[in-house]
Write an enzyme that holds these catalytic residues in place. Sequence first.
Site, PDB file in Angstrom:
ATOM      1  N   ASP A   1      -2.513   8.757   7.343  1.00  0.00           N
ATOM      2  CA  ASP A   1      -3.428   7.873   8.065  1.00  0.00           C
ATOM      3  C   ASP A   1      -2.614   7.009   9.022  1.00  0.00           C
ATOM      4  OD1 ASP A   1      -2.288   5.858   6.521  1.00  0.00           O
ATOM      5  OD2 ASP A   1      -4.049   5.493   5.291  1.00  0.00           O
TER       6      ASP A   1
ATOM      7  N   HIS B   1       0.430   5.414   6.643  1.00  0.00           N
ATOM      8  CA  HIS B   1       1.032   5.951   5.425  1.00  0.00           C
ATOM      9  C   HIS B   1       1.401   7.427   5.544  1.00  0.00           C
ATOM     10  CE1 HIS B   1      -1.708   2.592   4.361  1.00  0.00           C
ATOM     11  NE2 HIS B   1      -0.642   2.209   3.683  1.00  0.00           N
TER      12      HIS B   1
ATOM     13  N   SER C   1       0.805  -1.228   0.000  1.00  0.00           N
ATOM     14  CA  SER C   1       0.000   0.000   0.000  1.00  0.00           C
ATOM     15  C   SER C   1       0.832   1.268   0.000  1.00  0.00           C
ATOM     16  CB  SER C   1      -0.934   0.017   1.218  1.00  0.00           C
ATOM     17  OG  SER C   1      -0.193  -0.023   2.426  1.00  0.00           O
TER      18      SER C   1
END
Length: 369
Positions: free
Chosen positions: A330, A333, A39
């Site tokens: 977040d 990240h 991600s």
Amino acid sequence: MASSWSWTASFFVTAGLVAACLVGIAVDASRAFYVFGDSLVDNGNNNFLVTPARADSPPYGIDYPTHMPTGRFSNGLNIPDIISEHIGGESTLPYLSPELTGSRLLNGANFASAGVGILNDTGVQFANIIRIPRQFAYFRQYKQRLSGLVGDEEAAKIVKNALVLITLGGNDFVNNYYLLPFSARSRQFSLPDYVTYLISEYEKILVSLHELGARRILVTGTGPLGCVPAMLAMRRSQEGNCDVELQRAVSLFNPQLFDVINALNTRYNSQTFIAANAFQMHMDFITNPRAYGFETTKVACCGQGPYNGVGLCTFASNLCNDRDTYFFWDAFHPSEKASRIIVKQLFAGSTDYMHPMNLSTVMELDSRL
């Protein structure tokens, strides 16, 4: 009938040669860029999958040029986007995007998928994600499509001259070994033995990339997992101190990964693999956030619960007003601003951060070939 077919075939062959010449001009404009991993570098592949590991809802993308979510786990651009800016190309499209056709194939492709790890059993809770064997299968498919566009020889040259980024490892700890108090992997391995196993599997992945034709491969080490808001919340940190056990895991993993990179460069008698010390880059921010313009590196800009570290960022989450003052967007990240500083280190960092050289040196060396 035969003569008509021959004329048609001749026309398409001629048109194909003209197109290939035109394509050759475009190829020289910038090098292709390929992205593999999780991600941290996914720019939208998971949008096309039935999985909870998605960033396709606001406020993700709030600072992206369209101000809309794109599948990037960021408020705006992510690390691959910013690397693309530096090498003079457009952001690579997700491989699953229907827009990745024709001349856009020349720019490269992003194969990354949120939730994946080095191991195929990492991220099983996310169900339908593109694990590394499938990412490589898509890359092989991509190469066939590229060959159909420019021919086999030119396609092989594009891949050889491309920059490749691979980012893996974090999920193998937070979404596997430490996911549950007594996970299957933690019962199977002590932490040192688990890291040794991970590294052996990662080496196979890197060798596969080389076998697929890649010759400039940027490998990012794992950042300080014990310091991310998700782990501060999960481990119930009272003062925002980094989790000792996760930091220990990273301290075992990164040196062994860098040893493998050095060994592979020796094996291939080249400087194919470039190691990025993501841990040191992140720790610089964490130990002295204000030096980089951040108010906090403990609390996420978007989230809920302690440190805004619980769950994904959603429309119902707490949302900071000034994203540029938060290192973390977040629970896991970095914000776009943080990503820009990280990429600056990738291109200009000293050997404390980049080994055997930074990306600016790579670009300079490759320009002479």
